[in-house]
Design an enzyme around this catalytic site. Sequence first.
Site, PDB file in Angstrom:
ATOM      1  N   GLU A  44       8.569  -5.136  13.227  1.00 56.67           N
ATOM      2  CA  GLU A  44       9.067  -3.839  12.265  1.00 56.67           C
ATOM      3  C   GLU A  44       7.052  -3.142  12.530  1.00 56.67           C
ATOM      4  O   GLU A  44       6.313  -3.049  13.108  1.00 56.67           O
ATOM      5  CB  GLU A  44       8.349  -4.089  11.069  1.00 56.67           C
ATOM      6  CG  GLU A  44       7.826  -3.091  10.375  1.00 56.67           C
ATOM      7  CD  GLU A  44       7.973  -3.506   8.254  1.00 56.67           C
ATOM      8  OE1 GLU A  44       6.768  -3.983   8.262  1.00 56.67           O
ATOM      9  OE2 GLU A  44       8.207  -2.446   7.582  1.00 56.67           O
ATOM     10  N   SER A  51       4.705  -7.687   3.187  1.00 60.71           N
ATOM     11  CA  SER A  51       5.677  -7.522   4.813  1.00 60.71           C
ATOM     12  C   SER A  51       6.370  -8.954   4.649  1.00 60.71           C
ATOM     13  O   SER A  51       6.410 -10.152   3.600  1.00 60.71           O
ATOM     14  CB  SER A  51       4.557  -7.892   5.838  1.00 60.71           C
ATOM     15  OG  SER A  51       3.641  -9.149   5.126  1.00 60.71           O
ATOM     16  N   CYS A  80       9.345   1.437   4.271  1.00 62.96           N
ATOM     17  CA  CYS A  80      10.231   0.195   4.204  1.00 62.96           C
ATOM     18  C   CYS A  80      11.921   0.158   3.996  1.00 62.96           C
ATOM     19  O   CYS A  80      12.415  -0.324   4.738  1.00 62.96           O
ATOM     20  CB  CYS A  80      10.540  -0.786   3.289  1.00 62.96           C
ATOM     21  SG  CYS A  80      10.983  -0.494   1.654  1.00 62.96           S
ATOM     22  N   LYS A 129      -1.260  -6.956  -9.956  1.00 64.66           N
ATOM     23  CA  LYS A 129      -2.222  -7.635  -8.043  1.00 64.66           C
ATOM     24  C   LYS A 129      -1.344  -6.144  -7.611  1.00 64.66           C
ATOM     25  O   LYS A 129      -0.552  -5.969  -6.366  1.00 64.66           O
ATOM     26  CB  LYS A 129      -2.294  -8.215  -7.749  1.00 64.66           C
ATOM     27  CG  LYS A 129      -3.359  -9.119  -7.206  1.00 64.66           C
ATOM     28  CD  LYS A 129      -3.398  -8.386  -5.900  1.00 64.66           C
ATOM     29  CE  LYS A 129      -3.612  -8.185  -5.057  1.00 64.66           C
ATOM     30  NZ  LYS A 129      -3.969  -7.329  -3.859  1.00 64.66           N
ATOM     31  N   PHE A 182       0.625  -1.026  -0.244  1.00 62.69           N
ATOM     32  CA  PHE A 182       0.292   0.145   0.113  1.00 62.69           C
ATOM     33  C   PHE A 182       1.177   1.310  -0.311  1.00 62.69           C
ATOM     34  O   PHE A 182       0.249   2.354  -0.516  1.00 62.69           O
ATOM     35  CB  PHE A 182      -0.793   0.102   1.338  1.00 62.69           C
ATOM     36  CG  PHE A 182      -0.556   0.441   2.272  1.00 62.69           C
ATOM     37  CD1 PHE A 182       0.010   1.382   2.971  1.00 62.69           C
ATOM     38  CD2 PHE A 182       0.481  -0.546   3.376  1.00 62.69           C
ATOM     39  CE1 PHE A 182       0.737   2.163   3.986  1.00 62.69           C
ATOM     40  CE2 PHE A 182       0.533  -0.451   4.888  1.00 62.69           C
ATOM     41  CZ  PHE A 182       1.130   1.101   5.126  1.00 62.69           C
TER      42      PHE A 182
HETATM   43  P1  NAD Z   1       1.336  -7.131   3.272  1.00 64.18           P
HETATM   44  O1  NAD Z   1       2.639  -7.549   2.678  1.00 64.18           O
HETATM   45  O2  NAD Z   1      -0.037  -6.585   3.721  1.00 64.18           O
HETATM   46  O3  NAD Z   1       0.439  -6.513   1.514  1.00 64.18           O
HETATM   47  C1  NAD Z   1       1.081  -6.436   0.100  1.00 64.18           C
HETATM   48  C2  NAD Z   1       0.580  -7.456  -0.598  1.00 64.18           C
HETATM   49  O4  NAD Z   1       0.250  -8.300  -0.273  1.00 64.18           O
HETATM   50  C3  NAD Z   1      -0.946  -6.701  -0.949  1.00 64.18           C
HETATM   51  O5  NAD Z   1      -1.279  -6.834  -2.425  1.00 64.18           O
HETATM   52  C4  NAD Z   1      -1.962  -8.130  -0.438  1.00 64.18           C
HETATM   53  O6  NAD Z   1      -2.729  -7.777  -1.342  1.00 64.18           O
HETATM   54  C5  NAD Z   1      -1.387  -9.261  -0.443  1.00 64.18           C
HETATM   55  N1  NAD Z   1      -1.562  -9.840   0.924  1.00 64.18           N
HETATM   56  C6  NAD Z   1      -2.251  -9.316   1.911  1.00 64.18           C
HETATM   57  N2  NAD Z   1      -2.114 -10.650   3.226  1.00 64.18           N
HETATM   58  C7  NAD Z   1      -1.144 -11.596   1.753  1.00 64.18           C
HETATM   59  C8  NAD Z   1      -2.158 -12.858   2.569  1.00 64.18           C
HETATM   60  N3  NAD Z   1      -2.062 -13.532   3.713  1.00 64.18           N
HETATM   61  N4  NAD Z   1      -1.814 -14.280   1.409  1.00 64.18           N
HETATM   62  C9  NAD Z   1      -1.644 -13.552   0.366  1.00 64.18           C
HETATM   63  N5  NAD Z   1      -1.506 -12.441  -0.411  1.00 64.18           N
HETATM   64  C10 NAD Z   1      -1.355 -11.565   0.397  1.00 64.18           C
HETATM   65  O7  NAD Z   1       2.211  -4.993   3.205  1.00 64.18           O
HETATM   66  P2  NAD Z   1       1.060  -3.965   2.677  1.00 64.18           P
HETATM   67  O8  NAD Z   1       0.945  -3.898   4.530  1.00 64.18           O
HETATM   68  O9  NAD Z   1       0.287  -3.659   2.023  1.00 64.18           O
HETATM   69  O10 NAD Z   1       3.151  -2.912   3.435  1.00 64.18           O
HETATM   70  C11 NAD Z   1       3.401  -3.061   3.513  1.00 64.18           C
HETATM   71  C12 NAD Z   1       4.478  -4.083   4.232  1.00 64.18           C
HETATM   72  O11 NAD Z   1       5.483  -3.959   2.529  1.00 64.18           O
HETATM   73  C13 NAD Z   1       5.956  -3.791   5.076  1.00 64.18           C
HETATM   74  O12 NAD Z   1       6.478  -4.454   5.925  1.00 64.18           O
HETATM   75  C14 NAD Z   1       6.829  -2.212   4.261  1.00 64.18           C
HETATM   76  O13 NAD Z   1       8.183  -3.310   5.119  1.00 64.18           O
HETATM   77  C15 NAD Z   1       7.146  -4.035   3.371  1.00 64.18           C
HETATM   78  N6  NAD Z   1       8.005  -3.784   1.711  1.00 64.18           N
HETATM   79  C16 NAD Z   1       9.066  -3.266   2.069  1.00 64.18           C
HETATM   80  C17 NAD Z   1       9.938  -2.644   0.864  1.00 64.18           C
HETATM   81  C18 NAD Z   1      11.064  -3.458   0.324  1.00 64.18           C
HETATM   82  O14 NAD Z   1      11.664  -2.779  -0.154  1.00 64.18           O
HETATM   83  N7  NAD Z   1      11.802  -4.499   1.196  1.00 64.18           N
HETATM   84  C19 NAD Z   1       8.612  -1.319  -0.242  1.00 64.18           C
HETATM   85  C20 NAD Z   1       7.875  -0.767   0.306  1.00 64.18           C
HETATM   86  C21 NAD Z   1       6.650  -1.834   1.818  1.00 64.18           C
END
Ligand code: NAD
Length: 507
Positions: free
Chosen positions: A398, A250, A305, A197, A173
């Site tokens: 985090e 995540s 992140c 997605k 997000f």
């Molecule tokens: P999230 O993991 O909840 O969601 C990311 C994506 O995965 C979304 O498209 C979501 O729909 C999907 N998703 C969520 N739960 C799922 C599941 N159980 N099974 C399959 N798909 C699923 O992450 P978020 O809350 O959208 O973003 C924040 C996280 O992203 C933080 O942990 C942050 O550190 C990380 N992030 C990392 C980087 C990097 O480059 N390392 C960059 C940006 C954000």
Amino acid sequence: MDRRALFAMSQKLPSFAARSYAFQEYVPIRNWIGGKWVDGSTGQWLAVENPRHGMAMGKVTLSGAPDVAAAVEAAKIALPAWKNTPMRERAQVLFRLKALMERDLEELCWLVSHENGKTFAEGKGDVEKGIECVEFAIGLPMMADGGQLDVSRGVNCRTVHEPLGIVAGIVPFNFPVMVPLWMVPNALMAGNAFILKPSEVVPYGAMKLAELLKEAGLADGLFNVINGQREAVEAVVDHPDIQAVGFVGSSKVAKILYGRGAATGKRMLCLGSAKNHVIVVPDADVELTASNVIASSFGCAGQRCMASSLMVGVGDVQPIVDGMVAHVKKIRLGEDMGSIISGASRERILTYIAQAESLGAKVLVDGRGASVDGSPGHWIGPTVLDNVTIEMPAGCEEIFGPVLSIVRQPTLDAAIALQNKSLYANGAAIFTTRGAVARHAIEKLEAGMVGVNVGVPVPREPFSFGGFNASKFGHGDMTGWDGFRFWSRPKKITEKWAVYADASWMS
Ligand code: NAD
């Protein structure tokens, strides 16, 4: 049917009209498959909230396996012609995309701000960094020659980078435009068709990208958007005709999807969570350090992140801590810092602060209870916690919010050891005026991206982005040259064209 619904049914979205933070509704968001808006097969919709106002600004369709299958079929039709298009011609589409993003810059920034809660300036950062990724991909024809050598008389070896076919990206997000553009331009330039997605929480930026890519001349089916949640994600990761998946989100999800996709034989690169340590030593420049650490910790309300969420103070750094607190107190909530993405996230962050306080942390700046003009948005003001230990949840997990935890250590090596014990190893930074100290930290810190006197050590293009340990599952990095390599496969060609009969492979 009202005007918005009619627009959503048609093939062109209306412009997003907002030019301020004032609440503005927008159209329902459907899937983009083969150049058309279509409803997800589940028949379900999810409200999309404007976090600053805590109110739904629209809704998004939810998808499952039939929608992913439809996107794959649309991609299969478009792919052969695109694979046969020379790279320099592919680049023309991205030249036009860049120009269109610049034309619509203000609209894109406000859209990102409204769906994500960022300030306008932070929305602009998201879009402009996305444009930078487009620019890198446009330059790929200058870099993507695979190399060649006459390895013996009349025998030549060379490498060409071939497309993988249909590839996909699953994104979080926090950067609705930039993170998709970490992947899409490089993947398209490599000759692939792409299925995106987006985060279901912020689906609008990606939908605008779909429209702009069409306007830029990309053939229908080469870029598809499937909206949804877990069901849609699993359908992408399981589909046998999708060759590679890039994931950013995540670590918990990254790890599961990495294993699930790899089991199907897919190429997977999954970037995960972070707990970025910033080490501050007493010789650091007070003003530079205070301003940079604060900008890193509280930019995008800490929902980055690469945010420095844990400061490790070595020895007496009290003047710098005092300078930081002075900076934090000047942050105007709602103008310099945006809101938290959701009510659930806000509650989670508040729990971390309360827990840390009850375990002995000292709250130097308390953002609890802050709000903007009494709006029901998801607000937490910048919060600074001192005397945190890495045993506390706030010290090792985090938080992903506007909370900077300060841990004290007696020596530089003890500070470095803390980072190196962390589960996550996305970024780390050191603030110092001494070259030898900086060099020691660079050598010893175990993190994928290391900064010196830089609070957000994001490698700018053409350098690649990616962490170590549980911040990344998979090989290579996401952006830059590594990104292109991820979305392509090297074919090694050995040719013999010799008029002399005795010329051999080994001669
Ligand atoms: P999230 O993991 O909840 O969601 C990311 C994506 O995965 C979304 O498209 C979501 O729909 C999907 N998703 C969520 N739960 C799922 C599941 N159980 N099974 C399959 N798909 C699923 O992450 P978020 O809350 O959208 O973003 C924040 C996280 O992203 C933080 O942990 C942050 O550190 C990380 N992030 C990392 C980087 C990097 O480059 N390392 C960059 C940006 C954000």
